[in-house]
Design a protein around this motif. Structure first.
Motif, short mmCIF file in Angstrom:
data_model
loop_
_atom_site.label_atom_id
_atom_site.label_comp_id
_atom_site.label_asym_id
_atom_site.label_seq_id
_atom_site.Cartn_x
_atom_site.Cartn_y
_atom_site.Cartn_z
N THR A 188 0.85 -1.19 -0.02
CA THR A 188 -0.08 -0.08 0.04
C THR A 188 1.04 1.12 0.14
OG1 THR A 188 -1.71 0.90 1.08
CG2 THR A 188 -0.50 0.20 2.40
N ALA A 189 0.32 2.24 -0.50
CA ALA A 189 0.99 3.57 -0.12
C ALA A 189 0.07 4.52 0.87
CB ALA A 189 0.86 4.36 -1.65
N SER A 190 -1.04 3.77 1.32
CA SER A 190 -1.90 4.34 2.16
C SER A 190 -1.31 4.68 3.61
CB SER A 190 -3.21 3.62 2.39
OG SER A 190 -3.93 3.92 3.65
N GLU A 191 -1.25 6.01 4.19
CA GLU A 191 -0.74 6.23 5.29
C GLU A 191 -1.36 5.29 6.43
OE1 GLU A 191 -0.02 10.49 5.99
OE2 GLU A 191 0.65 10.80 3.85
N LEU A 192 -2.77 5.55 6.31
CA LEU A 192 -3.37 4.70 7.38
C LEU A 192 -3.07 3.43 7.87
CD1 LEU A 192 -7.13 5.07 8.00
CD2 LEU A 192 -6.26 3.06 7.76
N LYS A 193 -3.02 2.78 6.28
CA LYS A 193 -2.57 1.18 6.31
C LYS A 193 -1.00 1.12 6.98
CE LYS A 193 -5.74 -0.29 3.17
NZ LYS A 193 -6.20 -0.86 1.63
N ILE A 194 -0.25 2.06 6.63
CA ILE A 194 1.26 2.10 7.09
C ILE A 194 1.16 2.40 8.55
CG2 ILE A 194 3.55 3.19 7.10
CD1 ILE A 194 2.82 3.70 4.08
N ARG A 195 0.42 3.33 9.21
CA ARG A 195 0.21 3.38 10.50
C ARG A 195 -0.61 2.16 11.29
NH1 ARG A 195 -2.02 8.45 9.05
NH2 ARG A 195 -4.07 7.80 9.75
N ALA A 196 -1.21 1.63 10.75
CA ALA A 196 -2.06 0.43 11.19
C ALA A 196 -0.78 -0.57 11.35
CB ALA A 196 -2.97 -0.34 10.34
N LEU A 197 -0.04 -1.07 10.34
CA LEU A 197 1.31 -1.73 10.27
C LEU A 197 2.19 -1.53 11.63
CD1 LEU A 197 2.67 -4.25 9.50
CD2 LEU A 197 3.84 -3.04 7.90
N GLU A 239 -7.83 2.48 11.41
CA GLU A 239 -6.72 2.28 11.64
C GLU A 239 -6.61 1.38 12.87
OE1 GLU A 239 -3.36 4.80 13.59
OE2 GLU A 239 -4.20 5.75 12.18
N ASP A 240 -7.33 1.31 13.83
CA ASP A 240 -7.29 0.65 15.10
C ASP A 240 -7.81 -0.89 14.85
OD1 ASP A 240 -6.46 2.64 16.41
OD2 ASP A 240 -8.39 3.19 17.17
N ILE A 241 -8.62 -0.97 14.06
CA ILE A 241 -9.34 -2.41 13.60
C ILE A 241 -8.57 -2.95 12.73
CG2 ILE A 241 -11.60 -2.09 14.37
CD1 ILE A 241 -12.30 -1.94 11.47
N LEU A 242 -7.77 -2.21 11.89
CA LEU A 242 -6.74 -2.95 11.08
C LEU A 242 -5.62 -3.40 11.63
CD1 LEU A 242 -6.79 -0.54 7.86
CD2 LEU A 242 -8.10 -2.54 8.31
N SER A 243 -5.07 -2.61 12.68
CA SER A 243 -3.69 -2.89 13.28
C SER A 243 -4.29 -4.31 14.14
CB SER A 243 -3.72 -2.04 14.56
OG SER A 243 -3.10 -0.67 13.97
N GLN A 244 -5.28 -4.25 14.65
CA GLN A 244 -5.86 -5.84 15.36
C GLN A 244 -5.58 -6.92 14.18
OE1 GLN A 244 -9.82 -6.33 16.58
NE2 GLN A 244 -9.31 -6.93 18.54
N ALA A 245 -6.25 -6.74 13.07
CA ALA A 245 -6.36 -7.75 12.19
C ALA A 245 -4.92 -8.10 11.83
CB ALA A 245 -7.13 -7.42 10.79
N ILE A 246 -4.05 -7.07 11.65
CA ILE A 246 -2.53 -7.23 11.44
C ILE A 246 -1.87 -8.26 12.30
CG2 ILE A 246 -0.26 -6.33 10.70
CD1 ILE A 246 -1.83 -3.85 9.44
N VAL A 247 -2.16 -7.72 13.68
CA VAL A 247 -1.62 -8.73 14.57
C VAL A 247 -1.98 -10.15 14.48
CG1 VAL A 247 -1.88 -8.92 17.28
CG2 VAL A 247 -1.34 -6.53 16.28
N LEU A 248 -3.28 -10.30 14.35
CA LEU A 248 -3.88 -11.49 14.32
C LEU A 248 -3.34 -12.56 13.07
CD1 LEU A 248 -7.66 -10.78 14.80
CD2 LEU A 248 -6.12 -11.92 16.36
N ALA A 249 -3.18 -11.80 11.97
CA ALA A 249 -2.48 -12.44 10.90
C ALA A 249 -0.86 -13.01 11.06
CB ALA A 249 -2.46 -11.65 9.60
N LEU A 250 -0.25 -11.91 11.80
CA LEU A 250 1.47 -12.21 12.20
C LEU A 250 1.64 -13.16 13.25
CD1 LEU A 250 2.43 -8.50 12.05
CD2 LEU A 250 2.79 -10.34 10.45
#
Length: 173
Positions: free
Chosen positions: A7-16, A149-160
């Motif tokens: 992504t180039a999305s700042e929101l998704k990068i912050r979520a990561l 951003e918060d719910i995307l962070s949670q989903a990224i944690v779950l995948a990792l």
């Protein structure tokens, strides 16, 4: 460690970045725009997952990363209602994969229909409604109480977590 995100999305990068903080991982983050190969606003789990997988594999080709991450949000129909749910796909250098989904939140029927008919995403619709630059539907619907951003962070944690704790997933009684 190098982690690439499709992504180039700042929101998704912050979520990561938030997810990595939660997991206490220090990493160099690489990022770049990729194509989902599906509709601008995917409909259903299958199309959303396919879009995330397409982004994941394109990003993996573009970067020499230890872990690659892709996020694709879709409109998911459930019992006559629509929900915005993101699919997170991850893959390691040695091709171990994981997938997780975010929490979902209700999307009005008219908005889901407009996104599909106009080949747009609900973020663009919300941006018009809010009269500003905010494209965060969850922030809009929750009156800024919850950020996407918060719910995307949670989903990224779950995948990792599956990649980071593989032995627990393989254990048998």
């Amino acid at each position: 460690m190098k982690i690439a995100i499709a992504t180039a999305s700042e929101l998704k990068i912050r979520a990561l970045e938030n997810a990595l903080r939660i997991l206490n991982i220090e990493a160099e983050i690489l990022f770049g725009k990729t194509s989902s190969g599906v509709a601008e606003q995917p409909l259903g789990y299958e199309e959303t997952s396919k879009g995330a997988r397409n982004r994941l594999m394109e990003c993996k080709k573009n970067f020499d990363a230890d872990i690659t991450v892709a996020v694709e949000s879709g409109i998911i129909p459930i019992e006559g209602s629509y929900f915005d749910i993101a699919c997170v796909r991850t893959i390691t250098k040695d091709k171990k994969e994981s997938m997780a989904f975010s929490s979902g939140y209700f999307i009005p029927d008219w908005m889901a229909q407009e996104a599909r008919e106009n080949k747009s995403d609900i973020g663009v619709i919300v941006q018009k409604l809010s009269g500003g630059t905010d494209k965060d539907p969850l922030s809009y619907f929750s009156s800024k109480l919850i950020k996407r951003e918060d719910i995307l962070s949670q989903a990224i944690v779950l995948a990792l977590v599956k990649l980071l704790n593989e032995e627990q997933y393989l254990a048998q009684q």
